[in-house]
Design an enzyme around this catalytic site. Structure first.
Site, mmCIF file in Angstrom:
data_model
loop_
_atom_site.group_PDB
_atom_site.id
_atom_site.type_symbol
_atom_site.label_atom_id
_atom_site.label_comp_id
_atom_site.label_asym_id
_atom_site.label_seq_id
_atom_site.Cartn_x
_atom_site.Cartn_y
_atom_site.Cartn_z
ATOM 1 N N CYS A 94 30.169 54.110 27.749
ATOM 2 C CA CYS A 94 30.693 53.836 26.292
ATOM 3 C C CYS A 94 29.789 54.081 25.422
ATOM 4 O O CYS A 94 30.248 54.012 23.923
ATOM 5 C CB CYS A 94 31.353 52.468 26.182
ATOM 6 S SG CYS A 94 32.571 52.294 27.769
ATOM 7 N N HIS A 118 32.550 50.703 19.207
ATOM 8 C CA HIS A 118 33.237 51.014 20.366
ATOM 9 C C HIS A 118 34.340 49.967 20.651
ATOM 10 O O HIS A 118 34.188 48.861 20.423
ATOM 11 C CB HIS A 118 32.213 50.755 21.489
ATOM 12 C CG HIS A 118 32.738 51.149 22.857
ATOM 13 N ND1 HIS A 118 33.616 52.338 23.162
ATOM 14 C CD2 HIS A 118 32.970 50.286 23.974
ATOM 15 C CE1 HIS A 118 34.487 51.901 24.213
ATOM 16 N NE2 HIS A 118 33.838 50.789 24.684
ATOM 17 N N ASN A 145 40.816 51.366 25.726
ATOM 18 C CA ASN A 145 39.313 51.884 25.629
ATOM 19 C C ASN A 145 39.133 53.017 26.268
ATOM 20 O O ASN A 145 39.235 53.151 27.227
ATOM 21 C CB ASN A 145 38.346 50.522 26.257
ATOM 22 C CG ASN A 145 37.205 50.957 26.743
ATOM 23 O OD1 ASN A 145 36.595 51.968 26.512
ATOM 24 N ND2 ASN A 145 36.376 49.887 27.378
HETATM 25 N N1 COA Z 1 47.655 40.186 33.444
HETATM 26 C C1 COA Z 1 47.785 38.618 33.758
HETATM 27 N N2 COA Z 1 46.666 37.964 34.117
HETATM 28 C C2 COA Z 1 45.746 38.409 34.439
HETATM 29 C C3 COA Z 1 45.387 39.818 34.156
HETATM 30 C C4 COA Z 1 46.262 40.619 33.527
HETATM 31 N N3 COA Z 1 46.363 41.827 33.300
HETATM 32 N N4 COA Z 1 44.154 40.119 34.451
HETATM 33 C C5 COA Z 1 43.482 38.919 35.137
HETATM 34 N N5 COA Z 1 44.603 37.885 34.916
HETATM 35 C C6 COA Z 1 44.307 36.608 35.249
HETATM 36 C C7 COA Z 1 43.348 36.554 36.544
HETATM 37 O O1 COA Z 1 43.923 36.794 37.648
HETATM 38 C C8 COA Z 1 42.976 35.127 36.256
HETATM 39 O O2 COA Z 1 43.692 34.208 36.852
HETATM 40 P P1 COA Z 1 43.555 32.852 37.631
HETATM 41 O O3 COA Z 1 42.990 32.152 36.419
HETATM 42 O O4 COA Z 1 44.842 32.358 38.182
HETATM 43 O O5 COA Z 1 42.573 33.137 38.522
HETATM 44 C C9 COA Z 1 43.116 34.801 34.658
HETATM 45 O O6 COA Z 1 44.028 35.955 34.236
HETATM 46 C C10 COA Z 1 41.776 35.006 33.900
HETATM 47 O O7 COA Z 1 41.098 36.012 34.391
HETATM 48 P P2 COA Z 1 39.555 36.200 33.671
HETATM 49 O O8 COA Z 1 39.277 37.528 34.401
HETATM 50 O O9 COA Z 1 38.684 34.980 33.818
HETATM 51 O O10 COA Z 1 40.229 36.529 32.160
HETATM 52 P P3 COA Z 1 39.196 36.800 30.987
HETATM 53 O O11 COA Z 1 39.612 35.929 30.006
HETATM 54 O O12 COA Z 1 37.727 36.903 31.450
HETATM 55 O O13 COA Z 1 39.902 38.233 30.709
HETATM 56 C C11 COA Z 1 39.209 40.516 30.385
HETATM 57 C C12 COA Z 1 39.516 39.263 31.218
HETATM 58 C C13 COA Z 1 38.762 41.650 31.488
HETATM 59 C C14 COA Z 1 40.230 40.924 29.295
HETATM 60 C C15 COA Z 1 37.756 39.886 29.900
HETATM 61 O O14 COA Z 1 36.871 39.666 30.686
HETATM 62 C C16 COA Z 1 36.945 41.085 28.917
HETATM 63 O O15 COA Z 1 37.636 41.518 27.949
HETATM 64 N N6 COA Z 1 36.005 41.610 29.364
HETATM 65 C C17 COA Z 1 35.290 42.699 28.865
HETATM 66 C C18 COA Z 1 35.658 44.071 29.574
HETATM 67 C C19 COA Z 1 35.382 45.254 28.877
HETATM 68 O O16 COA Z 1 35.434 45.386 27.493
HETATM 69 N N7 COA Z 1 34.972 46.291 29.456
HETATM 70 C C20 COA Z 1 34.473 47.494 28.975
HETATM 71 C C21 COA Z 1 33.269 47.414 28.240
HETATM 72 S S1 COA Z 1 32.868 49.027 27.796
#
Ligand code: COA
Length: 308
Positions: free
Chosen positions: A113, A235, A265
């Site tokens: 990215c 980004h 993204n």
């Molecule tokens: N829909 C519903 N629930 C979801 C889900 C979805 N699409 N994806 C994950 N969950 C659930 C998980 O299973 C978890 O459930 P649990 O509490 O029962 O175990 C809960 O939501 C929280 O999951 P978690 O992974 O801790 O969520 P988060 O708050 O960290 O959000 C992201 C996840 C991916 C949105 C976040 O971590 C993020 O934005 N990270 C950066 C990723 C990124 O930008 N990557 C590219 C960079 S170039």
């Protein structure tokens, strides 16, 4: 000797996949995705009609036209991509052939990215040294081909698309600050013949800690204050990440235009697609001070400040 952007272009595949479409195949909701990411829809390629090469070529054609040049005026083609269909030849060479730009040198950059931003810095080096006069920098991705569509933690984030710009020599300077954290690389991986795996929280922490730092570093290098910046074109990974970066810089969120709601993204294509939309909509005008910043798998990151 500095550089300037002469023209921008972008291309998105026709097919749009909304959060409601995703709800038909995975346990998720529009509300969850919007709240955590700001994404409502993304474009994805279908069948073999669009590839990273066709999208990149269309974006490149538009950028060359906007620059008022012809394909034969381009000396170097740099393509940032991490989703090339083939290992060989590189996408830059395929785009060179499609454009009929046989005189141009061409190679790919794989920095995920941050790839487009790093491509711009490579272009700046070549232009400043006098090696080339007009460089085409393309960011093109078909991330939908490498994600695991059954993994709701990552599949919701990504989309496909391409953006491009033509850069040339000028008096106005672009200042860059680049970096990488290879030790953190396991947070976002994709092995050959496999799909993306991601530790979302590790990536989130990396982005929100590193990007304000690298932006402050580039502003210090350029002798500028954050308050002098007109717009931050970041980004488009996640609205919450963008909000946190704005807070870290103590800058108003209004200075951070976004298009993530409609495109998700798109890895190395995110910055040039947003830049093209802003330029075409008259939301970035000549003379404005713009910061670009990219971050992603590697982990790679970088920022640049320029006068548009
Ligand atoms: N829909 C519903 N629930 C979801 C889900 C979805 N699409 N994806 C994950 N969950 C659930 C998980 O299973 C978890 O459930 P649990 O509490 O029962 O175990 C809960 O939501 C929280 O999951 P978690 O992974 O801790 O969520 P988060 O708050 O960290 O959000 C992201 C996840 C991916 C949105 C976040 O971590 C993020 O934005 N990270 C950066 C990723 C990124 O930008 N990557 C590219 C960079 S170039």
């Amino acid at each position: 000797m500095g550089i300037k952007i002469l023209g921008t272009g972008s291309a998105l595949p026709e097919k749009v996949v909304t959060n409601f479409d995703l709800m038909k195949t995975m346990d998720t909701s529009d509300e969850w995705i919007r709240e955590r990411t700001g994404i409502g829809a993304r474009h994805v390629v279908t069948g073999s009609f669009d590839t990273e090469t066709t999208l990149g070529t269309n974006a490149a054609r538009r950028a060359i036209e906007a620059a008022g040049l012809l394909a034969c005026d381009i000396d170097l083609i740099l393509v940032a991509t991490c989703t090339a269909d083939d290992r060989l030849p590189c996408v830059a060479c395929k785009i060179q052939a499609a454009l009929g730009a046989g005189q141009a040198a061409a190679f790919d950059i794989n920095a995920a990215c941050a790839g487009f931003l790093i491509g711009l810095s490579v272009a700046e080096g070549y232009l400043s040294s006098g090696a080339f006069a007009n460089v085409l920098v393309v960011g093109t991705e078909t991330v939908s081909k490498i994600i695991d569509w059954s993994d709701r933690g990552s599949a919701i984030l990504f989309g496909d698309g391409a953006g491009a710009c033509v850069v040339t020599r000028s008096d106005s300077a672009f200042t860059f600050a680049l970096g990488a954290d290879g030790e953190g690389g396991d947070a976002l991986r994709c092995s050959h013949n496999s799909t993306v795996t991601m530790d979302g929280q590790a990536v989130y922490r990396f982005a929100t800690r590193t990007v304000p730092k690298v932006i402050n570093e580039v502003l210090a290098k350029a002798g500028m204050k954050a308050s002098e910046v007109d717009k931050y074109v970041l980004h488009q990974a996640n609205m919450r990440i963008i909000g946190s970066i704005a807070k870290g810089l103590k800058e108003p969120i209004e200075k951070f235009p976004t298009n993530i709601e409609n495109v998700g993204n798109m890895s190395s294509a995110s910055i040039p697609v947003l830049l093209d939309e802003l330029v075409r909509d008259g939301k970035i005008v000549a003379g404005e001070k713009i910061v670009l910043a990219g971050f992603g798998a590697g982990l790679t990151y970088g920022a640049c400040v320029m006068e548009y």
